[in-house]
Write a protein that holds these residues in place. Structure first.
Motif, PDB file in Angstrom:
ATOM      1  N   ARG A 104       0.834  -1.206   0.000  1.00  0.00           N
ATOM      2  CA  ARG A 104       0.000   0.000   0.000  1.00  0.00           C
ATOM      3  C   ARG A 104       0.867   1.254   0.000  1.00  0.00           C
ATOM      4  N   VAL A 105       1.983   1.204   0.724  1.00  0.00           N
ATOM      5  CA  VAL A 105       2.895   2.345   0.717  1.00  0.00           C
ATOM      6  C   VAL A 105       3.485   2.540  -0.674  1.00  0.00           C
ATOM      7  N   VAL A 134       3.340   5.740  -3.126  1.00  0.00           N
ATOM      8  CA  VAL A 134       4.556   6.328  -3.689  1.00  0.00           C
ATOM      9  C   VAL A 134       4.439   6.443  -5.211  1.00  0.00           C
ATOM     10  N   ASP A 135       3.993   5.374  -5.854  1.00  0.00           N
ATOM     11  CA  ASP A 135       3.881   5.371  -7.317  1.00  0.00           C
ATOM     12  C   ASP A 135       2.880   6.414  -7.802  1.00  0.00           C
ATOM     13  N   GLY A 136       1.754   6.528  -7.097  1.00  0.00           N
ATOM     14  CA  GLY A 136       0.751   7.508  -7.492  1.00  0.00           C
ATOM     15  C   GLY A 136       1.273   8.934  -7.395  1.00  0.00           C
ATOM     16  N   GLU A 168       4.363  18.242  -3.962  1.00  0.00           N
ATOM     17  CA  GLU A 168       3.779  17.240  -4.860  1.00  0.00           C
ATOM     18  C   GLU A 168       3.997  15.808  -4.390  1.00  0.00           C
ATOM     19  N   PHE A 169       5.004  15.584  -3.544  1.00  0.00           N
ATOM     20  CA  PHE A 169       5.369  14.196  -3.236  1.00  0.00           C
ATOM     21  C   PHE A 169       5.627  13.976  -1.743  1.00  0.00           C
ATOM     22  N   ALA A 170       6.589  14.685  -1.170  1.00  0.00           N
ATOM     23  CA  ALA A 170       7.045  14.360   0.186  1.00  0.00           C
ATOM     24  C   ALA A 170       6.006  14.664   1.256  1.00  0.00           C
ATOM     25  N   THR A 171       5.259  15.758   1.115  1.00  0.00           N
ATOM     26  CA  THR A 171       4.253  16.091   2.128  1.00  0.00           C
ATOM     27  C   THR A 171       3.033  15.180   2.052  1.00  0.00           C
TER      28      THR A 171
END
Length: 402
Positions: A118-119, A123-125, A145-148
């Motif tokens: 699930r993680v 991540v991929d999304g 866009e990604f880390a937050t």
């Protein structure tokens, strides 16, 4: 012979030089001794411990309590309502262990391994979203866009927080950690409190298989925790589980981009990533200090006698750059033989979510390096903006292009 420093004239190390280069300030403090009586920016007196050996011992010393009832006139941390303050970071011994047992089932290494797929999906999304933004605009803020959103999605799923509401919570926490002023701080804390009380009511009305529903059941059926403890646990899981991971991903990626040799080694052998994550936790962790402690009796640390009731801050950022503990401590080296660190705590207060944090950071960085072979900064490194306080040192944004 032990001694007590004079408290009437306090060192003030957290000024402009600290904001420019905190590690240089820590190096100077370490050279002068392990323990210093200093003033925080608001004038509150604390004892700052800088040597790794003393920090490590102190974090496991039962005479140094996190319970505010043992505090005197020094720094106590955030002034939170009781419904947010009855969490693991403010409880010792039996109460701490009781709450930790209730919530730990959702964070065991076995359970986290079950969440791995699930993680990775999350991540991929988000990597796809980052790719589309870079494609459209030429660059993108990797934090926004990604880390937050990544840890917010993972922790939000664990607690069954509705996805549209996660961003608002993150904004309140960011304001709480670095408030523009007292009014904004009070407003953010009030919003967090109201939101979590509402979330408890929603999960009571419609329980599921999530961690939060299990905690509510323990409250309502078994009476194993109070209502304040329930809300406080949700607050801690959402805050600590989101803020630290997002900054470790952003700061970790920047560290890799600033060390092209290490980055090339990781691209050539992704199996090195777990070791790289441990070195990032030591070298680039955003938290400068551990949660404050209060001496329950006179305690000697590094030859300095600290009176009962005084506040002690353990400088993790200094401990992790201590040459008495690490060879070439300022050097980032994923092949470092000794990767022991204190970034995830030590002793009773070792981070409950350590396994989940490591999993998210490892999968996030591995995916970014694989999916974006040309990933690089979209702005000069010297132009990047940071939030630096005595508590933490974290990027505000990370513009990248591919």
């Amino acid at each position: 012979m032990s001694h007590t420093a004079q408290a009437d004239v306090l060192s003030q190390p957290f000024g402009e030089e600290f904001r420019t280069d905190p590690y240089a300030v820590y190096a100077r403090l370490r050279a002068a001794g392990s323990v210093h009586r200093v003033a925080l920016p608001d004038g509150a007196p604390v004892w700052l411990v800088t040597h790794e050996a003393d920090v490590r011992r102190g974090l496991a010393d039962a005479r140094l309590s996190v319970d505010k009832r043992h505090s005197g006139t020094g720094f106590k941390g955030f002034s939170l309502p009781p419904a947010l303050d009855a969490n693991l970071l403010n409880l010792d011994a039996e109460d701490h262990l009781r709450l930790r047992r209730l919530v730990s089932r959702g964070f065991t290494p076995r359970h986290v391994e079950g969440l791995r797929a699930r993680v990775q999906e999350a991540v991929d999304g988000l990597a796809g979203r980052l790719e589309r933004r870079i494609g459209a605009d030429g660059s993108a803020d990797l934090l926004a866009e990604f880390a937050t959103p990544l840890p917010l999605k993972v922790i939000g799923d664990l607690l069954a927080v509705p996805e549209p509401e996660r961003g608002r919570f993150s904004g309140w926490v960011a304001t709480m950690l670095a408030p523009p002023g007292r009014a904004e701080l009070a407003a953010a804390i009030g919003e967090i409190h109201r939101y979590l009380v509402g979330l408890v009511a929603a999960r009571r009305a419609d329980p599921g298989e999530d961690v939060f529903s299990g905690l509510i059941a323990a409250r309502d059926e078994d009476d194993r925790l109070s209502e304040d403890e329930l809300v406080s646990l949700a607050f801690l899981i959402l805050m600590a589980g989101s803020e630290n991971v997002q900054h470790l991903i952003g700061g970790g990626l920047l560290t890799l981009l600033n060390h092209p040799g290490q980055l090339a080694a990781l691209r050539a052998d992704p199996g090195l990533m777990p070791a790289a994550v441990e070195e990032l936790l030591r070298h680039s962790h955003p938290n400068h200090t551990a949660i404050r402690r209060f001496a329950t009796e006179p305690v000697e640390i590094g030859g300095v006698r600290i009176p009962a009731g005084d506040t002690v801050l353990f400088a993790l950022a200094s401990a992790h750059r201590d040459p008495a503990r690490y060879a070439g401590p300022d050097r980032f080296d994923i092949a470092r033989a000794d990767q022991g660190h204190l970034a995830l705590g030590h002793g009773l207060h070792h981070c409950l979510g350590a396994a989940l944090a490591r999993t998210q950071i490892t999968l996030a960085l591995t995916t970014l390096l694989h999916r974006f072979p040309g990933l690089r900064l979209a702005a000069p490194a010297g132009d990047l903006r940071w939030t630096t306080t005595f508590r933490f040192h974290a990027l505000r944004e990370l513009p990248v292009t591919a």
